[in-house]
Design a protein around this motif. Sequence first.
Motif, PDB file in Angstrom:
ATOM      1  N   GLN A 124      19.492   6.138   7.080  1.00  0.00           N
ATOM      2  CA  GLN A 124      18.838   6.851   5.963  1.00  0.00           C
ATOM      3  C   GLN A 124      18.769   5.765   4.659  1.00  0.00           C
ATOM      4  O   GLN A 124      17.602   5.538   3.949  1.00  0.00           O
ATOM      5  CB  GLN A 124      19.493   7.955   5.504  1.00  0.00           C
ATOM      6  CG  GLN A 124      19.283   9.171   6.765  1.00  0.00           C
ATOM      7  CD  GLN A 124      19.763  10.567   6.193  1.00  0.00           C
ATOM      8  OE1 GLN A 124      20.955  10.478   6.638  1.00  0.00           O
ATOM      9  NE2 GLN A 124      19.256  11.309   5.436  1.00  0.00           N
ATOM     10  N   LEU A 125      19.911   5.395   4.311  1.00  0.00           N
ATOM     11  CA  LEU A 125      20.046   4.413   2.895  1.00  0.00           C
ATOM     12  C   LEU A 125      19.324   3.186   3.256  1.00  0.00           C
ATOM     13  O   LEU A 125      18.289   3.125   2.242  1.00  0.00           O
ATOM     14  CB  LEU A 125      21.499   4.223   2.766  1.00  0.00           C
ATOM     15  CG  LEU A 125      21.601   3.561   1.509  1.00  0.00           C
ATOM     16  CD1 LEU A 125      23.077   4.049   0.763  1.00  0.00           C
ATOM     17  CD2 LEU A 125      21.854   2.079   1.853  1.00  0.00           C
ATOM     18  N   ARG A 126      19.151   2.637   4.359  1.00  0.00           N
ATOM     19  CA  ARG A 126      18.501   1.607   4.627  1.00  0.00           C
ATOM     20  C   ARG A 126      16.901   1.711   4.223  1.00  0.00           C
ATOM     21  O   ARG A 126      16.396   0.826   3.912  1.00  0.00           O
ATOM     22  CB  ARG A 126      18.888   0.961   5.738  1.00  0.00           C
ATOM     23  CG  ARG A 126      20.075   0.381   5.964  1.00  0.00           C
ATOM     24  CD  ARG A 126      20.523  -0.499   4.919  1.00  0.00           C
ATOM     25  NE  ARG A 126      22.093  -0.877   4.977  1.00  0.00           N
ATOM     26  CZ  ARG A 126      23.011  -1.402   4.194  1.00  0.00           C
ATOM     27  NH1 ARG A 126      22.270  -1.582   2.880  1.00  0.00           N
ATOM     28  NH2 ARG A 126      24.278  -1.557   4.358  1.00  0.00           N
ATOM     29  N   ALA A 127      16.433   2.800   4.917  1.00  0.00           N
ATOM     30  CA  ALA A 127      14.863   3.202   4.763  1.00  0.00           C
ATOM     31  C   ALA A 127      14.545   3.207   3.498  1.00  0.00           C
ATOM     32  O   ALA A 127      13.517   2.891   3.088  1.00  0.00           O
ATOM     33  CB  ALA A 127      14.909   4.623   5.717  1.00  0.00           C
ATOM     34  N   VAL A 128      15.493   3.884   2.701  1.00  0.00           N
ATOM     35  CA  VAL A 128      15.188   4.083   0.937  1.00  0.00           C
ATOM     36  C   VAL A 128      15.253   2.735   0.494  1.00  0.00           C
ATOM     37  O   VAL A 128      14.508   2.415  -0.348  1.00  0.00           O
ATOM     38  CB  VAL A 128      16.067   5.360   0.479  1.00  0.00           C
ATOM     39  CG1 VAL A 128      15.831   5.207  -1.073  1.00  0.00           C
ATOM     40  CG2 VAL A 128      16.022   6.511   1.150  1.00  0.00           C
ATOM     41  N   GLU A 129      16.430   2.131   0.742  1.00  0.00           N
ATOM     42  CA  GLU A 129      16.675   0.863   0.208  1.00  0.00           C
ATOM     43  C   GLU A 129      15.390  -0.127   0.461  1.00  0.00           C
ATOM     44  O   GLU A 129      15.060  -0.732  -0.799  1.00  0.00           O
ATOM     45  CB  GLU A 129      17.639   0.220   0.642  1.00  0.00           C
ATOM     46  CG  GLU A 129      18.317  -1.192   0.081  1.00  0.00           C
ATOM     47  CD  GLU A 129      19.382  -1.790   0.893  1.00  0.00           C
ATOM     48  OE1 GLU A 129      20.115  -2.782   0.469  1.00  0.00           O
ATOM     49  OE2 GLU A 129      19.817  -1.241   1.720  1.00  0.00           O
ATOM     50  N   HIS A 130      14.892  -0.293   1.473  1.00  0.00           N
ATOM     51  CA  HIS A 130      13.705  -1.151   1.557  1.00  0.00           C
ATOM     52  C   HIS A 130      12.448  -0.597   1.804  1.00  0.00           C
ATOM     53  O   HIS A 130      11.458  -1.226   2.090  1.00  0.00           O
ATOM     54  CB  HIS A 130      14.181  -1.999   2.751  1.00  0.00           C
ATOM     55  CG  HIS A 130      15.504  -2.615   2.705  1.00  0.00           C
ATOM     56  ND1 HIS A 130      15.581  -3.687   1.858  1.00  0.00           N
ATOM     57  CD2 HIS A 130      16.616  -2.589   3.389  1.00  0.00           C
ATOM     58  CE1 HIS A 130      16.766  -4.192   2.028  1.00  0.00           C
ATOM     59  NE2 HIS A 130      17.288  -3.749   2.702  1.00  0.00           N
ATOM     60  N   GLY A 131      12.525   0.833   1.641  1.00  0.00           N
ATOM     61  CA  GLY A 131      11.317   1.367   1.582  1.00  0.00           C
ATOM     62  C   GLY A 131      10.224   1.262   2.623  1.00  0.00           C
ATOM     63  O   GLY A 131       9.109   1.113   2.852  1.00  0.00           O
TER      64      GLY A 131
END
Length: 538
Positions: free
Chosen positions: A451-458
């Motif tokens: 979840q964090l990676r998806a938001v971090e890199h859009g």
Amino acid sequence: MTTVDPDEKRTDAAQPRPAAPRPLPLAVAVPVAVAAGLALLVAFPPYGVWPLAPVGVALLAAATHRRRLRAGAGLGFLTGVAFFAPLLAWTNLHTGLLPWVLLSLLQAGYLALLGAATAWVSPLVDRVRWCWAPLTGVLWVGQEALRDRTPFGGFPWGRLAFSQGDSPLLRVAALGGAPLVTFAVATTGGLLLAAGWRRWDVGRWRQTRWWLPVAGLTAGAVLLCTAGLLVPVGRAGGGATVTVAIVQGNVPRLGLDFNAQRQAVLNNHVDATLELAGQVAAGTRPHPDLVVWPENASDIDPLRNPTAGARISQAADTIGAPILVGAVLLGPNAGQVRNAGILWRPGSGPDLDQLYVKRHPVPFAEYVPLRNIARMVSKQVDRVRTDFVAGSTPGVVRAGKVLLGDVICFEVAYDEVVRDTVTGGAQLLVVQTNNATFDAAEARQQLAMVQLRAVEHGRPALMASTVGVSGFVAPDGRVSDATGFNTREVVVRQLALTDGRTLATRVGLWPEVVLAGLAVAGLAAAAVLRRRQRVGPG
């Protein structure tokens, strides 16, 4: 000429000096430190009570404030044990107690350093009360930066940022990645502490206008907690749409001996893919452009074993789409193995140009550093008979009209491993993992990282596991089609690809470098202040 009354002189001299600021009584500080660890634990999946993360930070800072370094370290260690021992309990399910105990104690040691650092900066906080919040934030980032890299490449599990999967603060990841989210969580904890702290020397506290900084810091905490809602996330970047299927084939039985049933595990994933092909032919499921199998879907090297290769080709040909296969490959030299994701195309088989080899093998699980020394501690290390060889290139894999960013299992916890795929052009983040030797709690903790990676890199992202939890994650962090644990399931979803870059992707490691540098500066400033206090006025 003005004269001074001698009685007045004596009266002034007789005035007692204010008592030195005191820490919490030790009988209070010890349970507070333990409560800090438990609050941090409950903030993480499977509990997911994310508001408790800043509470845990505040409790640890309160317990260690004004302590001697040794006491601060001891209290930090108590927090670390209360936090990491239950958080990492999944490591002892099939390997015995020793690895779990050693790993938990090692990780707790970093919170001991944090406790000592928090105690060290106490004079600075007492002198400039408003700096308590940012100091707490940068010290947590510095601690995590060290823990994420040492020893043997580090172990980033339990970063504050990974507790915020459903929090508004998760959106801050789009600005500065996991380090900035950790900073926001820890700073919020520092603000809570500053708002709630009362000096034990009550008389002095009542003589000050304590309500001014408290009011300001409380307002700051509210602003910080809501700031995440203002960060734009999930904006489309003009990419195409793609239909992706995740195949969770499951294993005959959980545990370390799952790979003793290697052919059965491979057959499970082949059969589930063939069933999906039948549903596609019947019109009950959309035709996928890409099928993703998890890590260890084929522990039989399909490049060297004709039977395994033929079974994967059967699946790819029948479904009519490329399959990203998680496989254990022999080589490149004798006595070596690789943990890889390889693209298997319908009609032509394995595409060796689209092959990713895991770059960050797990020490003591996929390879054993200092094996002779480690064997003196436990002969269990010899369960890892062959060391995995690390890859050297980012996991950028072209599968038809989509460019994948492939990371394998625990690699999702490492900032640079994921970022390298996005800067390499990846439009979709894929995490291939095998949770058959762990449990549902570990799988959900890992999904929070996705979840964090998806938001971090859009980027849209997905996690494909042998046994669960598998699922899709939108660029704003929302999870869809999450599967159960220890089940066989296939989920299919259409995703909108993204080509743009977030600020976090552009700046890379700089937020962590700056924040960790500020932590060092804070420690140095506290050292100068301590020296001046020892010397006294000249």
